[in-house]
Design a protein around this motif. Structure first.
Motif, PDB file in Angstrom:
ATOM      1  N   LEU A 184      25.605  -3.305  -4.662  1.00  0.00           N
ATOM      2  CA  LEU A 184      26.432  -3.364  -3.446  1.00  0.00           C
ATOM      3  C   LEU A 184      26.457  -2.028  -2.717  1.00  0.00           C
ATOM      4  CD1 LEU A 184      29.472  -5.463  -4.751  1.00  0.00           C
ATOM      5  CD2 LEU A 184      27.564  -6.236  -3.336  1.00  0.00           C
ATOM      6  N   ALA A 185      26.196  -0.937  -3.443  1.00  0.00           N
ATOM      7  CA  ALA A 185      26.189   0.371  -2.789  1.00  0.00           C
ATOM      8  C   ALA A 185      25.076   0.477  -1.761  1.00  0.00           C
ATOM      9  CB  ALA A 185      26.057   1.468  -3.849  1.00  0.00           C
ATOM     10  N   PHE A 186      23.986  -0.277  -1.956  1.00  0.00           N
ATOM     11  CA  PHE A 186      22.834  -0.212  -1.038  1.00  0.00           C
ATOM     12  C   PHE A 186      22.780  -1.400  -0.087  1.00  0.00           C
ATOM     13  CE2 PHE A 186      21.599   1.908  -5.008  1.00  0.00           C
ATOM     14  CZ  PHE A 186      21.240   3.156  -4.527  1.00  0.00           C
ATOM     15  N   SER A 187      23.826  -2.239  -0.100  1.00  0.00           N
ATOM     16  CA  SER A 187      23.764  -3.485   0.682  1.00  0.00           C
ATOM     17  C   SER A 187      23.701  -3.220   2.182  1.00  0.00           C
ATOM     18  CB  SER A 187      24.954  -4.378   0.344  1.00  0.00           C
ATOM     19  OG  SER A 187      26.164  -3.701   0.634  1.00  0.00           O
ATOM     20  N   ASP A 188      24.412  -2.211   2.668  1.00  0.00           N
ATOM     21  CA  ASP A 188      24.379  -1.913   4.106  1.00  0.00           C
ATOM     22  C   ASP A 188      22.965  -1.572   4.566  1.00  0.00           C
ATOM     23  OD1 ASP A 188      27.036  -2.294   3.931  1.00  0.00           O
ATOM     24  OD2 ASP A 188      27.649  -0.251   4.461  1.00  0.00           O
ATOM     25  N   LEU A 189      22.313  -0.660   3.811  1.00  0.00           N
ATOM     26  CA  LEU A 189      20.959  -0.254   4.189  1.00  0.00           C
ATOM     27  C   LEU A 189      19.960  -1.386   3.957  1.00  0.00           C
ATOM     28  CD1 LEU A 189      19.180   2.042   5.188  1.00  0.00           C
ATOM     29  CD2 LEU A 189      18.989   2.836   2.806  1.00  0.00           C
ATOM     30  N   ARG A 190      20.156  -2.156   2.876  1.00  0.00           N
ATOM     31  CA  ARG A 190      19.246  -3.258   2.586  1.00  0.00           C
ATOM     32  C   ARG A 190      19.253  -4.288   3.705  1.00  0.00           C
ATOM     33  NH1 ARG A 190      14.978  -4.206   1.669  1.00  0.00           N
ATOM     34  NH2 ARG A 190      15.052  -2.874  -0.174  1.00  0.00           N
ATOM     35  N   LEU A 248       9.866   2.550   8.704  1.00  0.00           N
ATOM     36  CA  LEU A 248      10.859   1.643   8.104  1.00  0.00           C
ATOM     37  C   LEU A 248      10.324   1.009   6.837  1.00  0.00           C
ATOM     38  CD1 LEU A 248      12.364  -0.131  11.242  1.00  0.00           C
ATOM     39  CD2 LEU A 248      13.335   1.729   9.914  1.00  0.00           C
ATOM     40  N   HIS A 249       9.017   0.705   6.820  1.00  0.00           N
ATOM     41  CA  HIS A 249       8.434   0.136   5.600  1.00  0.00           C
ATOM     42  C   HIS A 249       8.464   1.146   4.462  1.00  0.00           C
ATOM     43  CE1 HIS A 249       7.209  -3.788   7.018  1.00  0.00           C
ATOM     44  NE2 HIS A 249       6.621  -3.262   8.114  1.00  0.00           N
ATOM     45  N   GLN A 250       8.198   2.445   4.785  1.00  0.00           N
ATOM     46  CA  GLN A 250       8.266   3.477   3.736  1.00  0.00           C
ATOM     47  C   GLN A 250       9.693   3.615   3.208  1.00  0.00           C
ATOM     48  OE1 GLN A 250       5.780   5.428   2.229  1.00  0.00           O
ATOM     49  NE2 GLN A 250       7.541   5.887   0.897  1.00  0.00           N
ATOM     50  N   LEU A 251      10.654   3.594   4.101  1.00  0.00           N
ATOM     51  CA  LEU A 251      12.059   3.681   3.674  1.00  0.00           C
ATOM     52  C   LEU A 251      12.450   2.463   2.858  1.00  0.00           C
ATOM     53  CD1 LEU A 251      14.434   5.620   4.002  1.00  0.00           C
ATOM     54  CD2 LEU A 251      15.186   4.277   5.955  1.00  0.00           C
ATOM     55  N   ASN A 252      11.881   1.331   3.198  1.00  0.00           N
ATOM     56  CA  ASN A 252      12.148   0.108   2.456  1.00  0.00           C
ATOM     57  C   ASN A 252      11.630   0.212   1.034  1.00  0.00           C
ATOM     58  OD1 ASN A 252      13.106  -2.554   2.195  1.00  0.00           O
ATOM     59  ND2 ASN A 252      11.037  -3.349   2.470  1.00  0.00           N
ATOM     60  N   VAL A 253      10.446   0.837   0.882  1.00  0.00           N
ATOM     61  CA  VAL A 253       9.898   1.022  -0.467  1.00  0.00           C
ATOM     62  C   VAL A 253      10.816   1.938  -1.288  1.00  0.00           C
ATOM     63  CG1 VAL A 253       7.970   2.028  -1.762  1.00  0.00           C
ATOM     64  CG2 VAL A 253       7.521   0.599   0.240  1.00  0.00           C
ATOM     65  N   GLY A 282       0.792  -1.212   0.000  1.00  0.00           N
ATOM     66  CA  GLY A 282       0.000   0.000   0.000  1.00  0.00           C
ATOM     67  C   GLY A 282       0.824   1.262   0.000  1.00  0.00           C
ATOM     68  N   LEU A 283       2.149   1.145   0.036  1.00  0.00           N
ATOM     69  CA  LEU A 283       3.036   2.306   0.073  1.00  0.00           C
ATOM     70  C   LEU A 283       3.583   2.614  -1.323  1.00  0.00           C
ATOM     71  CD1 LEU A 283       5.025   1.459   3.333  1.00  0.00           C
ATOM     72  CD2 LEU A 283       3.168   3.112   3.087  1.00  0.00           C
ATOM     73  N   THR A 284       3.850   3.932  -1.571  1.00  0.00           N
ATOM     74  CA  THR A 284       4.447   4.366  -2.858  1.00  0.00           C
ATOM     75  C   THR A 284       5.782   5.067  -2.592  1.00  0.00           C
ATOM     76  OG1 THR A 284       3.290   6.479  -2.761  1.00  0.00           O
ATOM     77  CG2 THR A 284       2.184   4.662  -3.918  1.00  0.00           C
ATOM     78  N   THR A 285       6.559   5.111  -3.628  1.00  0.00           N
ATOM     79  CA  THR A 285       7.876   5.751  -3.518  1.00  0.00           C
ATOM     80  C   THR A 285       7.708   7.229  -3.229  1.00  0.00           C
ATOM     81  OG1 THR A 285       8.722   4.177  -5.139  1.00  0.00           O
ATOM     82  CG2 THR A 285      10.075   6.112  -4.680  1.00  0.00           C
ATOM     83  N   SER A 309      22.728   5.887  -0.390  1.00  0.00           N
ATOM     84  CA  SER A 309      22.589   4.876   0.665  1.00  0.00           C
ATOM     85  C   SER A 309      23.070   5.421   2.005  1.00  0.00           C
ATOM     86  CB  SER A 309      23.397   3.638   0.283  1.00  0.00           C
ATOM     87  OG  SER A 309      23.364   2.671   1.314  1.00  0.00           O
ATOM     88  N   THR A 310      24.232   6.100   1.981  1.00  0.00           N
ATOM     89  CA  THR A 310      24.778   6.664   3.222  1.00  0.00           C
ATOM     90  C   THR A 310      23.863   7.740   3.787  1.00  0.00           C
ATOM     91  OG1 THR A 310      27.016   6.237   2.404  1.00  0.00           O
ATOM     92  CG2 THR A 310      26.798   7.776   4.227  1.00  0.00           C
ATOM     93  N   SER A 311      23.298   8.557   2.891  1.00  0.00           N
ATOM     94  CA  SER A 311      22.427   9.640   3.348  1.00  0.00           C
ATOM     95  C   SER A 311      21.143   9.084   3.968  1.00  0.00           C
ATOM     96  CB  SER A 311      22.088  10.564   2.181  1.00  0.00           C
ATOM     97  OG  SER A 311      23.257  11.152   1.655  1.00  0.00           O
ATOM     98  N   LEU A 312      20.575   8.059   3.349  1.00  0.00           N
ATOM     99  CA  LEU A 312      19.368   7.441   3.919  1.00  0.00           C
ATOM    100  C   LEU A 312      19.678   6.802   5.271  1.00  0.00           C
ATOM    101  CD1 LEU A 312      17.787   5.824   0.712  1.00  0.00           C
ATOM    102  CD2 LEU A 312      17.021   7.869   1.927  1.00  0.00           C
ATOM    103  N   MET A 313      20.872   6.192   5.353  1.00  0.00           N
ATOM    104  CA  MET A 313      21.289   5.598   6.634  1.00  0.00           C
ATOM    105  C   MET A 313      21.418   6.692   7.703  1.00  0.00           C
ATOM    106  SD  MET A 313      22.216   2.720   8.157  1.00  0.00           S
ATOM    107  CE  MET A 313      22.873   1.577   6.957  1.00  0.00           C
TER     108      MET A 313
END
Length: 809
Positions: free
Chosen positions: A719-725, A690-695, A629-632, A670-674
């Motif tokens: 791999l650039a987003f692996s830490d946050l993922r 967290l679900h919104q950030l995941n989307v 139900g969430l959008t980007t 990725s670093t900025s979102l973290m």
């Protein structure tokens, strides 16, 4: 016994009286009267007298007849003598009568002889006086005609030759008295003419020097295959004339002409040949004064005076004007005066015997050289115009060559020109710095469009572009670089030409010229052009497209460096592989500029991403919803769109710049979102946030999988987003058992999740639950599920802290 002795004594006295002069008989008679027997002596004296009388009588008797005969004959002779006397008197009377006419004639003859002797004496005296008068008349004429040297010679001849012969006459005395006055007058007049001459050459040394430099220019314009010494300003004709005059002056002639001293008027002459110094300057006052003082025995006085005055003039000539550095004409006037001064001294050195010698001239030149070098160093330091410095260098070379033609050593001037080469290089660098900045400011940082073959050839003639694939394309087409590249390349060549111009005529070898040009070009590349590129890269409002074009431009300039090497080799004829040859640092310069542009691209791209991230407005306490139900987030959609358009421009970038920029951008996102998650200002986070950030993260991963930039292998960009993922998966899936069980293993599913990060985020999630428990008064009212979840969170927090403690230990 007494009578015998007395008789003997008387006898002795009588003999003495007979034999002694009567004047001396006194002492003898005194001795008689001193004795007692003077009576006896008188008797003996009378007896002796009688004896002598008898003898006289006998002698007279014996000669009496002869005496009578002689008297008789004498009486006979008296008569004859009277007759003879009468005859003599008569003869004398007749002779006197007859000689009166002869005596008169003889008197007349005597008078004529006296007159004749007087006339001869007068003629002789006049013969001695007339040359005196003639010479004095000539002296007066020479003085009136101001021909002082011949007048002095006439004066010397008059004083030492003619006047002594003439004798003591009043007019001679008057002349003798006037000779010292005339000599003093000649001396003073000659000195006055010399002063006028010195003043004239001081005022006109500029014209003399200009003429000498023109002759040096004419000499340099001759065929370079013929090696000739610069023709001396004092030509062969002038020096031969002066030498001939010097020789003739020893014979009493006048040196050169008897014109007034000064500079002759040659401004109206329009001849093909440049006039020599002998045509500009009348040196006769110097020669005349020298000869006059030599004859007067004052040559040393004259030499000392001349040298002293010329030293004073040298100091005036060597003192530059305070504003000399403002125009080239100021330097030219300064050099003309110096050349004029030493041209005159060189002429005097070669046309006089000892007035100035080589040691004196060399001493003056050493003094002048030190002052010239000091003045040029001072005044040239004020100059900031390379064209003026170049003109000054050419003027100094011409000045040095002119004086070298007269035998003056000029090595110090060429050493100073090499020092000025550094200053000239700095001025060139400043000018080219302005030029490069103007080119960069005017550049549009976009590829050059060409629509015709002529335009294409025009650009390729300015810059050595070698791209076979581009040549195959049909018109219209675009050159990969912007206008900056051909303009900068042309300016580099112009700079090399400017350096070469300064190196000309400095008597340097090809290797030295090549080395100087290469070093200067290296300074232009590594300092000036590099700073300009840094300025263009670092200035404000530089877009990513401009930075991309800078990288493309520097790449092509880097590829053109070997053409610059060939260009320098062609103009210096020194192959680049020569030992100790300086190499161009252009490749390193353009690499550094490209790397700076790349770093600026990364920085600018990250800054642009930060601008989008500042628009992020997450509701960190939003209620939990399903991911479906969430959008980007809108800001992320705009960011992805921006990145896609930006990376489409990066396709022309060389090497792996595009891949690096793309990877850097993804890592920065990725670093900025973290950092948004871990921001200390965000104290509470709900699972819904967290679900919104995941989307949003899935959208980023979708962008990475799409391959915005070619060249990545597989899912490398992910791999650039692996830490946050891994962090979001850990929390959204609540897979703590796996994380805690596999922590530290290389096969751990959540290998990139740091315990610190997990603990910080978990505490933010746990905080709202604790506050909710405080609001509930009765713990019993908790649901069993919430109590179990609370216990699990406490256990996880405890284990995470243990992991952190173990890591620190």
């Amino acid at each position: 016994m007494a009578s015998v002795e007395t008789a003997a004594e008387h006898e002795r006295i009588l003999r003495e009286i007979e034999s002694t002069d009567t004047n001396c008989i006194g002492p003898t008679l005194r001795s008689v009267y001193d004795g007692q027997e003077h009576g006896l002596f008188m008797e003996k004296l009378d007896a002796r007298i009688r004896n002598h009388d008898r003898e006289i009588e006998k002698m007279c008797n014996h000669h009496f007849q002869g005496f009578v005969d002689s008297i008789t004959e004498l009486l006979k002779v008296r008569g004859e003598a009277q007759k003879l006397k009468s005859q003599v008197i008569e003869t004398n009377v007749r002779l006197q009568e007859d000689g009166k006419v002869l005596i008169g004639s003889m008197e007349e003859l005597k008078q004529c002889r006296v007159q004749q002797r007087n006339i001869a004496t007068t003629i002789d005296k006049l013969a001695l006086c007339l040359p005196v008068l003639e010479m004095y008349s000539r002296l007066q004429e020479q003085m009136r005609a101001k021909r002082y040297y011949p007048a002095l010679r006439t004066l010397e001849q008059l004083e030492h030759t003619c006047l002594p012969r003439a004798g003591q006459y009043r007019f001679c005395s008057i002349m003798a008295e006037n000779i010292p006055k005339l000599r003093t007058l000649i001396q003073d007049t000659a000195m006055t003419q010399l002063r006028d001459f010195l003043e004239s050459i001081r005022k006109h040394s500029d014209k003399i020097g200009e003429t000498a430099i023109k002759q040096a220019q004419l000499q340099r314009s001759l065929d370079s295959s013929i090696t000739l010494q610069p023709k001396a300003l004092i030509g062969r004709r002038g020096r031969k004339e002066a030498a001939a005059v010097t020789e003739s002056s020893g014979e009493g002639g006048s040196p050169l002409s008897e014109q007034d001293s000064g500079i002759l008027d040659v401004e109206d002459e329009e001849e093909e040949d440049v006039p020599g110094a002998q045509d500009l300057v009348d040196f006769s006052p110097v020669y005349r004064c020298l000869h006059i003082y030599t004859v007067l025995g004052l040559r040393d006085v004259f030499e000392n005076y001349y040298r002293k005055q010329r030293r004073k003039q040298a100091r005036l000539v060597l003192q530059p004007h305070s504003n000399m550095h403002e125009t080239l004409e100021g330097y030219r006037r300064y050099f003309n005066q110096i050349v004029g001064f030493f041209v005159v001294e060189d002429h005097i050195l070669h046309t006089t015997q000892g007035l100035v010698n080589r040691a004196y001239v060399e001493e003056l030149w050493e003094l002048a050289l030190s002052k010239i070098v000091a003045a040029l160093r001072t005044h040239s330091s004020y100059c900031d115009d390379p064209d003026l410095v170049l003109d000054l260098k050419n003027l100094i070379v011409l000045f040095a060559d002119t004086l070298q033609g007269y035998g003056f050593p000029v090595s110090q001037l060429f050493d100073m020109l090499l020092e000025m080469r550094e200053q000239y290089g700095e001025i060139l660098l400043k000018r080219w710095n302005i030029t490069f900045r103007q080119i960069l400011d005017q550049d549009n940082f976009s590829p050059i469009p060409v629509s015709t073959e002529q335009e294409y050839r025009q650009y390729t003639s300015q810059f050595p572009l070698q791209d076979p694939e581009l040549e195959k394309l049909s018109f219209p087409k675009k050159l990969p670089f912007s206008e900056f590249v051909p303009k900068a390349y042309c300016q580099l060549k112009e700079f090399i030409y400017a350096c070469l111009k300064y190196s000309e005529d400095l008597h340097l070898s090809s290797t030295e010229i090549d080395d100087m040009i290469r070093k200067s070009t290296n300074l232009l590349l590594t300092r000036t052009l590099s700073n300009c590129l840094q300025y263009a890269i670092k200035k404000k409002n530089v877009g990513l497209a401009e930075l991309v074009q800078v990288i493309i431009n520097t790449t092509h300039l880097e590829q053109s460096c070997h053409f610059l090497e060939e260009f320098i080799t062609n103009i210096t004829n020194v192959p680049p592989e020569t030992a100790n040859a300086t190499k161009l640092y252009g490749t390193a310069t353009f690499k550094d500029a490209r790397h700076a542009a790349e770093a600026e691209i990364y920085t600018s791209l990250n800054a642009k991403i930060d601008q989008f991230l500042q628009l992020a407005d997450y509701d960190w306490m939003s209620a939990a919803q399903s991911s479906g139900g969430l959008t980007t987030s809108d800001y992320l959609v705009d960011l992805i769109t921006f990145l896609r358009s930006t990376f489409s421009v990066f396709t022309n970038l060389p090497g792996k710049v595009a891949q690096t920029a793309c990877m850097s951008a993804c890592k920065h996102i990725s670093t900025s979102l973290m950092q948004l998650l871990l921001d200390p200002e965000v104290r509470q986070i709900s699972i819904g946030a967290l679900h919104q950030l995941n989307v949003d993260l899935k959208e980023c991963e979708s962008f990475a999988r799409a391959g915005p930039v070619a060249g990545f292998q597989g899912d490398t960009l992910l791999l650039a987003f692996s830490d946050l993922r891994q962090l979001l998966d850990l929390f959204t899936q609540w897979d703590w058992s796996t994380y805690l069980a596999d922590y530290g293993k290389s096969t751990c599913k959540y290998l990139r999740v740091n315990p610190h990060t997990a603990l910080a985020l978990l505490e933010k999630l746990f905080k709202p639950m604790k506050e909710t428990s405080r609001k509930n008064v009765v713990l019993a009212q908790f649901k069993k599920a919430d109590r179990d979840r609370q216990k699990l969170i406490d256990a996880v927090i405890k284990q995470l802290r243990n992991l952190i403690a173990q890591h620190h230990a």
